[in-house]
Design an enzyme around this catalytic site. Structure first.
Site, PDB file in Angstrom:
ATOM      1  N   ARG A 102      11.744   5.596  -4.644  1.00  0.00           N
ATOM      2  CA  ARG A 102      12.132   4.513  -3.909  1.00  0.00           C
ATOM      3  C   ARG A 102      12.808   3.318  -4.624  1.00  0.00           C
ATOM      4  NH1 ARG A 102       7.051   1.722  -0.439  1.00  0.00           N
ATOM      5  NH2 ARG A 102       7.637   3.492   0.741  1.00  0.00           N
ATOM      6  N   HIS A 129      14.491   4.620   5.760  1.00  0.00           N
ATOM      7  CA  HIS A 129      13.344   5.086   5.244  1.00  0.00           C
ATOM      8  C   HIS A 129      13.147   6.617   5.908  1.00  0.00           C
ATOM      9  CE1 HIS A 129       9.588   5.351   3.359  1.00  0.00           C
ATOM     10  NE2 HIS A 129       8.906   4.458   4.207  1.00  0.00           N
ATOM     11  N   GLN A 132      10.059   8.448   6.370  1.00  0.00           N
ATOM     12  CA  GLN A 132       9.021   7.957   7.593  1.00  0.00           C
ATOM     13  C   GLN A 132       9.593   8.510   8.842  1.00  0.00           C
ATOM     14  OE1 GLN A 132       6.346   5.411   6.874  1.00  0.00           O
ATOM     15  NE2 GLN A 132       6.233   6.037   9.073  1.00  0.00           N
ATOM     16  N   ASP A 227       7.184  -3.658  12.969  1.00  0.00           N
ATOM     17  CA  ASP A 227       7.214  -3.531  11.267  1.00  0.00           C
ATOM     18  C   ASP A 227       6.948  -4.893  10.718  1.00  0.00           C
ATOM     19  OD1 ASP A 227       7.453  -2.386   8.751  1.00  0.00           O
ATOM     20  OD2 ASP A 227       9.647  -2.128   9.074  1.00  0.00           O
ATOM     21  N   CYS A 268       4.548   1.571  10.636  1.00  0.00           N
ATOM     22  CA  CYS A 268       4.655   2.272   9.480  1.00  0.00           C
ATOM     23  C   CYS A 268       3.593   2.201   8.710  1.00  0.00           C
ATOM     24  CB  CYS A 268       6.218   2.448   8.907  1.00  0.00           C
ATOM     25  SG  CYS A 268       6.655   0.483   8.515  1.00  0.00           S
ATOM     26  N   ARG A 296       2.353  11.355   7.350  1.00  0.00           N
ATOM     27  CA  ARG A 296       3.336  11.158   6.198  1.00  0.00           C
ATOM     28  C   ARG A 296       3.282  12.538   4.960  1.00  0.00           C
ATOM     29  NH1 ARG A 296       5.793   6.771   4.350  1.00  0.00           N
ATOM     30  NH2 ARG A 296       6.746   8.193   3.019  1.00  0.00           N
TER      31      ARG A 296
HETATM   32  N1   CP Z   1       5.135   3.092   5.439  1.00  0.00           N
HETATM   33  C1   CP Z   1       5.509   3.218   3.923  1.00  0.00           C
HETATM   34  O1   CP Z   1       6.422   3.774   3.336  1.00  0.00           O
HETATM   35  O2   CP Z   1       4.138   2.946   3.373  1.00  0.00           O
HETATM   36  P1   CP Z   1       4.324   2.734   1.767  1.00  0.00           P
HETATM   37  O3   CP Z   1       5.031   1.360   1.346  1.00  0.00           O
HETATM   38  O4   CP Z   1       2.747   2.217   1.464  1.00  0.00           O
HETATM   39  O5   CP Z   1       4.547   3.742   1.020  1.00  0.00           O
END
Ligand code: CP
Length: 348
Positions: A102, A129, A132, A227, A268, A296
């Site tokens: 990330r 992402h 996701q 979001d 998400c 997830r």
């Molecule tokens: N949706 C998501 O990626 O959550 P986090 O930021 O907690 O990983």
């Protein structure tokens, strides 16, 4: 060897194959019959930003598949500060079987992938992402109205043009869905994303549109997705963003009440309750946000296996394992200390 940087790098058929694997692994997990497909394998997880779902789902997925994950956060590794991104990728490739990252900038994950000798998985960047997105298309497939498929269904994304917005737009149009982004003009999906989505839709039979008219868009929704309105680094813009989105684009009972009765609510997470969504909606009967969150985990198991399994060398045969174990135990137990002492005496 493939990386998992963007769902656009894969065909619809490949993504459908992945979705099928995710379903199989979810069922096997539910029945406590999940095979240890990644036994003794290691995942290096680089996080330049905080995470709950991505971190936990990847770590638990590796453990359930018989492997191991390392959480590597800024300040605890040299990435980008005392060591180049490429050198970090090369070193992790020598010790880990797969890397998840990330990163603040999309370019960083591309740089990691360019230098890595093992698959790299994008765990969210400032552009997209994709893990996701895979989870979300899988979740939507589980919550379709009876007799309906993804093809021809509609997802309305309400709010800011986030990385989750781009990823949902891309994967939905790959699967022949209609994607509508409902937002104030200044926060709508840019033309370069729309070009990608239009090409997807032309091939799949889906469609893509942007509108300020959230009320009309929601009236056609099978899924309503929202979001956060601001993210880390955008705190200075909170007053203008709040003014642009509130109250028209907040998903509250009045707004979601305009959707068909079967329409589901998605997010998400993390959510800012009382900002982009109200408690009544996120905790209400239409909400599937915690199914999404759980998925997830199943999605990460599928992505890790799908990407990594074909590149893994077969484990040693039981005979070779037993031979090595015997020789090592023999060395340690019978002559190990004597050899060590003799070497120390010689100054070696
Ligand atoms: N949706 C998501 O990626 O959550 P986090 O930021 O907690 O990983």
């Amino acid at each position: 060897m493939k990386h998992f940087i963007d769902t656009q790098d894969f065909s619809r058929e490949e993504l459908a194959e992945l979705i099928g694997l995710i379903l199989l692994l979810k069922e096997a997990d539910r029945d406590r019959a999940l095979p240890e497909l990644l036994r003794r394998r290691s995942l290096g997880m680089i996080f330049e930003e905080p995470s709950t779902r991505t971190r936990v789902s990847f770590e638990v997925a590796m453990a359930k598949l018989g492997g191991h994950a390392l959480y590597l956060k800024p300040g605890e590794i040299h990435l980008g500060a005392r060591e180049s991104v490429a050198d970090t990728a090369r070193v992790l490739s020598r010790m880990c079987d797969v890397i998840e990252a990330r990163t603040l900038r999309h370019e960083t994950v591309l740089e990691l992938a360019a230098a890595a000798e093992v698959p790299v998985i994008n765990g969210l960047t400032d552009f997209n992402h994709p893990t996701q997105a895979v989870c979300d298309i899988f979740t939507m497939s589980e919550h379709l109205p009876p007799g309906r498929g993804l093809h021809g269904s509609t997802v309305v994304f309400v709010g800011d043009r986030t990385n989750v917005c781009s990823s949902t737009m891309f994967i939905a149009t790959q699967f022949g869905m209609s994607f509508v982004h409902a937002a104030p003009a200044a926060y709508q999906a840019p033309e370069e994303w729309l070009e990608i989505a239009r090409a997807n839709a032309a091939a799949s039979g889906g469609s893509v549109a942007v509108t300020e008219d959230v009320e009309d868009a929601i009236a056609l929704a099978d899924f309503v997705y929202t979001d956060l309105w601001w993210w880390v680094g955008q705190e200075g813009e909170i007053p203008e963003r709040r003014a642009a989105f509130m109250p028209r684009y907040q998903v509250d009972e009045e707004l979601i009440g305009r959707a068909p009765a079967h329409a589901k609510f998605m997010h998400c997470l993390p959510a800012s309750r009382g900002v982009e969504v109200t408690d009544a909606v996120i905790d209400g009967p239409r909400s599937i946000v915690f199914d999404q969150a759980e998925n997830r985990l199943h999605a990460e198991k599928g992505i890790l296996t799908w990407l990594t399994y074909p590149t893994l060398t077969a484990p040693a045969s039981p005979a070779v394992e037993a031979d090595y174990a015997g020789r090592i135990h023999d060395y340690l137990g019978r002559v190990g200390w004597e050899v060590g002492a003799a070497l120390a005496e010689e100054g070696r």
